[in-house]
Scaffold this active site. Structure first.
Site, PDB file in Angstrom:
ATOM      1  CE  LYS A 195      -2.278  -0.965   3.846  1.00  0.00           C
ATOM      2  NZ  LYS A 195      -1.708  -2.253   4.289  1.00  0.00           N
ATOM      3  NE  ARG A 270      -4.289  -1.440  10.104  1.00  0.00           N
ATOM      4  CZ  ARG A 270      -3.193  -0.893   9.575  1.00  0.00           C
ATOM      5  NH1 ARG A 270      -3.169   0.357   9.201  1.00  0.00           N
ATOM      6  NH2 ARG A 270      -2.121  -1.636   9.391  1.00  0.00           N
ATOM      7  NE  ARG A 309       7.509  -2.885   5.844  1.00  0.00           N
ATOM      8  CZ  ARG A 309       6.200  -2.606   5.740  1.00  0.00           C
ATOM      9  NH1 ARG A 309       5.721  -2.093   4.621  1.00  0.00           N
ATOM     10  NH2 ARG A 309       5.380  -2.856   6.734  1.00  0.00           N
ATOM     11  NE  ARG A 315       6.470  -0.733  10.224  1.00  0.00           N
ATOM     12  CZ  ARG A 315       5.340  -0.721   9.529  1.00  0.00           C
ATOM     13  NH1 ARG A 315       5.308  -0.129   8.336  1.00  0.00           N
ATOM     14  NH2 ARG A 315       4.261  -1.282  10.007  1.00  0.00           N
ATOM     15  NE  ARG A 327       1.949  -5.116  11.303  1.00  0.00           N
ATOM     16  CZ  ARG A 327       3.054  -4.957  10.578  1.00  0.00           C
ATOM     17  NH1 ARG A 327       4.154  -5.645  10.887  1.00  0.00           N
ATOM     18  NH2 ARG A 327       3.065  -4.143   9.555  1.00  0.00           N
TER      19      ARG A 327
HETATM   20  P1  AMP Z   1       0.872   0.244   9.056  1.00  0.00           P
HETATM   21  O1  AMP Z   1       2.061   1.084   8.818  1.00  0.00           O
HETATM   22  O2  AMP Z   1      -0.341   0.726   8.280  1.00  0.00           O
HETATM   23  O3  AMP Z   1       1.102  -1.218   8.882  1.00  0.00           O
HETATM   24  O4  AMP Z   1       0.462   0.462  10.587  1.00  0.00           O
HETATM   25  C1  AMP Z   1       1.319   0.076  11.630  1.00  0.00           C
HETATM   26  C2  AMP Z   1       0.554  -0.009  12.928  1.00  0.00           C
HETATM   27  O5  AMP Z   1      -0.007   1.272  13.251  1.00  0.00           O
HETATM   28  C3  AMP Z   1      -0.620  -0.953  12.937  1.00  0.00           C
HETATM   29  O6  AMP Z   1      -0.241  -2.294  13.182  1.00  0.00           O
HETATM   30  C4  AMP Z   1      -1.456  -0.389  14.066  1.00  0.00           C
HETATM   31  O7  AMP Z   1      -0.938  -0.696  15.310  1.00  0.00           O
HETATM   32  C5  AMP Z   1      -1.274   1.107  13.876  1.00  0.00           C
HETATM   33  N1  AMP Z   1      -2.301   1.634  12.963  1.00  0.00           N
HETATM   34  C6  AMP Z   1      -2.115   2.162  11.738  1.00  0.00           C
HETATM   35  N2  AMP Z   1      -3.269   2.542  11.189  1.00  0.00           N
HETATM   36  C7  AMP Z   1      -4.235   2.219  12.073  1.00  0.00           C
HETATM   37  C8  AMP Z   1      -5.636   2.322  12.089  1.00  0.00           C
HETATM   38  N3  AMP Z   1      -6.311   2.835  11.051  1.00  0.00           N
HETATM   39  N4  AMP Z   1      -6.298   1.907  13.185  1.00  0.00           N
HETATM   40  C9  AMP Z   1      -5.647   1.390  14.252  1.00  0.00           C
HETATM   41  N5  AMP Z   1      -4.333   1.229  14.281  1.00  0.00           N
HETATM   42  C10 AMP Z   1      -3.613   1.639  13.219  1.00  0.00           C
END
Ligand code: AMP
Length: 371
Positions: A195, A270, A309, A315, A327
């Site tokens: 994404k 989400r 990654r 991360r 996740r």
């Molecule tokens: P991402 O970079 O999108 O994979 O997000 C990393 C982490 O940020 C996720 O595993 C969640 O802990 C938190 N996070 C990101 N976006 C959301 C969201 N829309 N709702 C809740 N937690 C989020």
């Protein structure tokens, strides 16, 4: 795109050309002349919007006449408030006169009601209504409209005397709110689906603002903000951050970019609560989600990508397979049901997320170009 103009926080696109407006006024002046050229009618312009119309109308109406103005106000922002205030009252000497009201636009008819009321207490000989623009779809039909310049749909317009919060009155032609050109996309897909990478290309290609809630959280963690401290414990475990926090943060990010031509929401929504909050929030700003596009790939491939990654990104949630799987569980349980939510709205599209980066950008572009 370069013909768009910006007034306050909104973009407007050209709608009715000056020549067309002037031709309509010319025709109206002729019609009124047929009926009144042997008298001396009193034209009453309705301020503020009608000043430009009245001026061009009078240039086209070269017969004896008197001119006056009343001032009413009912619009605030983009919507009619429903309360019509009289700011400048009818002329004193009107006995026995043929009065022709000149309005810039008749829509619901609320202003007209007030006008008719104003003139009903006077002893005019005759009372007629002329309007340059007429929104027949929304007009309540209470009074006959005697002269019409141009019939138009119920769109918010500015220019040629009409304003959006006082701006735009001096434009020579009429503009319309530019709603259709805004594209708001939701990029959907499991962690590692690509994404973020794809949003990076799409934002350039379509001139969109990319909002990744994950990136915003990581930025806040890095800078040790309160929000960062709050989010860290969830993110470290691979759990979702609570909705209230995430929704408020997303709204702030959108508000920070009033000039954006559209947004790519990456990693948001989400949960069902987030999806509903997003729809309500966008609707309150005259915006909407145009499409949700899911990047599809199998879990095992995604785990490999994320672990890879994690070696360079630093991360913590990318470095441990059990956190990654958690996740995915969060995704399957809370995010996957949103597919049905967007399918119901006819906005869900699915794209194969396996292949070369360019190839995948091509697949996404095909969906966007078809919107
Ligand atoms: P991402 O970079 O999108 O994979 O997000 C990393 C982490 O940020 C996720 O595993 C969640 O802990 C938190 N996070 C990101 N976006 C959301 C969201 N829309 N709702 C809740 N937690 C989020």
């Amino acid at each position: 795109m370069n013909t768009l103009i910006k007034l306050h926080d909104k973009y407007f696109k050209p709608y009715i050309k000056e020549e067309k407006i002037l031709a309509a006024i010319e025709k109206m002046a002729q019609e009124i002349a047929e009926d009144y050229k042997d008298e001396t009618p009193l034209f009453v312009g309705v301020l503020n919007g009608a000043f430009m119309f009245v001026s061009d109308f009078l240039k086209a109406y070269q017969h004896p006449c008197e001119v006056s103005f009343v001032r009413l106000s009912s619009y605030q922002g983009l919507t009619s408030t429903g309360i019509v205030e009289t700011l400048l009252d009818v002329p004193e000497e009107m006995e026995g006169k043929s009065v022709i009201i000149l309005e810039d636009v008749v829509d619901t008819g609320r202003t007209l009601k007030q006008l008719v009321h104003l003139f009903s207490n006077t002893n005019v000989k005759e009372f007629k209504i002329g309007t340059l623009f007429y929104k027949s779809d929304v007009y309540n039909g209470e009074y006959a409209i005697d002269y019409v310049g141009l019939e138009i749909p119920d769109d918010f317009i500015v220019g040629y005397g009409l304003d959006y919060n006082e701006l735009g009155r001096n434009l020579r032609e009429v503009y319309q709110l530019n709603q259709t050109d805004m594209i708001n996309l939701v990029l959907f897909g499991k962690p590692g689906a690509g994404k973020g990478t794809q949003a990076g290309f799409l934002k350039e290609k379509y001139n969109l603002k990319h909002i990744s809630t994950g990136d915003v959280f990581r930025y806040n963690i890095k800078n040790g903000t309160e929000l960062g401290k709050l989010a860290k414990s969830y993110i470290d475990k691979g759990d979702l951050v609570p909705d209230e926090v995430t929704i408020d943060m997303l709204k702030d990010e959108v508000e920070k970019n009033p000039e954006a031509a559209g947004f790519i929401f990456d990693g948001f929504p989400r949960t069902a609560a987030q999806a509903e909050a997003l729809d309500n929030f966008l609707e309150s700003k005259d915006m909407k989600v145009n499409a949700t596009i899911a990047l599809e790939a199998e879990d095992d491939i995604l785990v490999q990508r994320l672990l890879e990654r994690g070696k360079s990104s630093g991360r913590s949630d990318d470095q441990d397979e059990s956190k990654i799987r958690n996740r995915f569980d969060e995704y399957n349980e809370k995010t996957a049901p949103l597919k049905a939510y967007y399918e119901k709205q006819g906005k869900f599209h699915s794209v194969n997320g396996i292949g070369g980066i360019d190839e995948i950008t091509g697949r996404l572009s095909k969906v966007i170009d078809s919107l």
